[in-house]
Design an enzyme around this catalytic site. Structure first.
Site, PDB file in Angstrom:
ATOM      1  N   HIS A  17      34.510  35.899  48.351  1.00 14.10           N
ATOM      2  CA  HIS A  17      34.422  35.610  46.930  1.00 14.10           C
ATOM      3  C   HIS A  17      33.988  34.166  46.694  1.00 14.10           C
ATOM      4  O   HIS A  17      34.734  33.228  46.968  1.00 14.10           O
ATOM      5  CB  HIS A  17      35.784  35.862  46.283  1.00 14.10           C
ATOM      6  CG  HIS A  17      35.802  35.753  44.806  1.00 14.10           C
ATOM      7  ND1 HIS A  17      36.575  34.825  44.137  1.00 14.10           N
ATOM      8  CD2 HIS A  17      35.141  36.460  43.853  1.00 14.10           C
ATOM      9  CE1 HIS A  17      36.407  34.973  42.836  1.00 14.10           C
ATOM     10  NE2 HIS A  17      35.546  35.971  42.640  1.00 14.10           N
ATOM     11  N   ASP A  76      27.286  33.745  42.685  1.00 13.71           N
ATOM     12  CA  ASP A  76      27.083  34.008  41.265  1.00 13.71           C
ATOM     13  C   ASP A  76      25.839  33.237  40.820  1.00 13.71           C
ATOM     14  O   ASP A  76      25.686  32.059  41.163  1.00 13.71           O
ATOM     15  CB  ASP A  76      28.283  33.535  40.450  1.00 13.71           C
ATOM     16  CG  ASP A  76      29.543  34.321  40.757  1.00 13.71           C
ATOM     17  OD1 ASP A  76      29.423  35.483  41.172  1.00 13.71           O
ATOM     18  OD2 ASP A  76      30.643  33.774  40.576  1.00 13.71           O
ATOM     19  N   HIS A  88      29.635  29.641  39.377  1.00 11.05           N
ATOM     20  CA  HIS A  88      30.394  30.730  38.780  1.00 11.05           C
ATOM     21  C   HIS A  88      30.085  30.867  37.292  1.00 11.05           C
ATOM     22  O   HIS A  88      30.057  31.978  36.758  1.00 11.05           O
ATOM     23  CB  HIS A  88      31.889  30.500  38.973  1.00 11.05           C
ATOM     24  CG  HIS A  88      32.739  31.568  38.348  1.00 11.05           C
ATOM     25  ND1 HIS A  88      32.583  32.902  38.644  1.00 11.05           N
ATOM     26  CD2 HIS A  88      33.732  31.508  37.429  1.00 11.05           C
ATOM     27  CE1 HIS A  88      33.453  33.617  37.940  1.00 11.05           C
ATOM     28  NE2 HIS A  88      34.150  32.800  37.196  1.00 11.05           N
TER      29      HIS A  88
END
Length: 386
Positions: free
Chosen positions: A60, A89, A102
């Site tokens: 992540h 991201d 992000h």
């Protein structure tokens, strides 16, 4: 089979990973090492799966438990710690270059607020219906962003990561793909990449769509085929349905435990994330996506005290619709864990992440997003070898 034997085999892996992350020499494993506690007394396992399905580990934002998120250092460490996929991201710069952050608001993950030359760039924007103040990637060229340095987003939770503040720049998507390809050649395995398009409706509205630059980058990196170990994610539906016509790369429909996809809100479509996770909604999702990516609480809700309750049928119904399931986000610290698996009262101390992961593996899901990919990799090994 008891988990004692797999644990003994994996102890060196876990200690070595911790040493890799901290720079401290690893001590040799001994028989005195405790077996991880897997306490499921508060979890209703009536949905327990009778087979050990393969589990895919997604890092992540990279190994974000060990390094500032969305930096090349975080991605490279995640690969060393056993992640199958790294997750950048994606947002856009003013000149249309995709970078890994992000959010497009970057005051929490860079030193932009301390840079006097950019003080006048601070502004307030409406992003997905919410007013946000700060500094935004779309107001900076790539050259300007290159002058900024990354910092730890959760300094109070992960103070050890703050020692890396100022060391890393903001990577482009092309650089992330190049890292994955380079590390894959070095290690003799394909490193997966799972980019998430952030706020696609918003970026479309300001003339900086994310999808075509993403596809061009995948093509340049040789990552645009169905077998290239790439998955494109989005919390919205429109861009995924369009991408399904433009690429053979598998798509992941992300969902939340509350709210609705912003593209549907803008279009006046009343469907919510809850509707997408119902059997009829899952059949629609399966027409364009290969994976469903629900929040953890959509799979095993928590009660008012924070304990896990009975698993929902989401995983089983997604599988019935032909979708695989990856859930987010597993973090080792107590404050992010269900009450079942917290260790002590310090919210920033490490709890029984192995117990939580085991409980979710029992539901039959296919993948997990983890801030500490070494923990997820170890838990997966114990699960698959029992």
């Amino acid at each position: 089979m008891s988990i004692l034997l797999p644990y003994a085999r994996r102890t060196a892996h876990v200690i070595g990973a911790a040493a890799l992350a901290t720079g401290v020499a690893a001590a040799p494993a001994t028989s005195a090492e405790p077996t991880p506690t897997i306490n499921k007394t508060r979890v209703n396992n009536s949905h327990k799966v009778r087979h050990h399905q393969p589990i895919t580990v997604f890092a992540h934002r990279g190994a974000s438990g060990h390094r500032p998120e969305h930096t090349l250092a975080a991605y490279e460490l995640a690969i060393r710690l056993g992640a199958d996929y790294i997750e950048p991201d994606l947002v856009s710069t003013k000149d249309g270059v995709l970078v890994a952050r992000h959010e497009n608001e970057i005051s929490g993950t860079t030193d932009v607020a301390d840079r006097a030359e950019f003080a006048q760039r601070k502004t307030t924007k409406n992003v997905d219906g919410t007013p946000i103040s700060g500094w935004f990637t779309e107001d900076f060229t790539l050259l300007e962003l290159r002058t900024l340095r990354a910092k730890e987003r959760l300094p109070g939770v992960r103070p050890g990561n703050t020692r890396y503040d100022g060391r890393y720049s903001i990577p482009t998507f092309d650089e992330v793909l190049a890292l994955a390809n380079r590390e894959g050649r070095k290690r003799g395995r394909t490193i997966g990449v799972a980019p998430e398009t952030k706020h696609p409706t918003y970026f479309q509205s300001i003339g900086l769509p994310l999808e075509q630059p993403l596809l061009r980058s995948l093509g340049r990196a040789g990552r645009d085929s169905a077998r290239s170990k790439v998955m494109i994610q989005s919390f919205e539906t429109t861009n995924l349905r369009q991408l399904a016509q433009q690429t053979r790369v598998p798509l992941v429909q992300l969902t939340s435990a509350k709210g609705a996809p912003y593209d549907l809100v803008v279009a006046g479509d009343p469907r919510t994330y809850a509707d997408l996770m119902k059997p009829a909604g899952l059949k629609v999702v399966a027409r364009y996506a290969r994976w469903l990516g629900p929040e953890k609480n959509s799979i095993i809700p928590r009660d008012a005290q924070g304990f896990l309750t009975t698993p929902t049928p989401v995983v089983k119904e997604a599988h019935r619709a032909g979708l695989k399931v990856v859930t987010y986000t597993f973090r080792d610290e107590n404050q992010f864990l269900p009450a079942d698996f917290r260790d002590g009262t310090d919210p920033n101390a490490k709890g029984d992440i192995f117990g939580e992961l085991n409980a979710f593996f029992e539901t039959g899901l296919d993948g997990v997003f983890a801030d500490y990919p070494d923990s997820a990799d170890a838990a997966r090994d114990w699960w698959e070898e029992r």
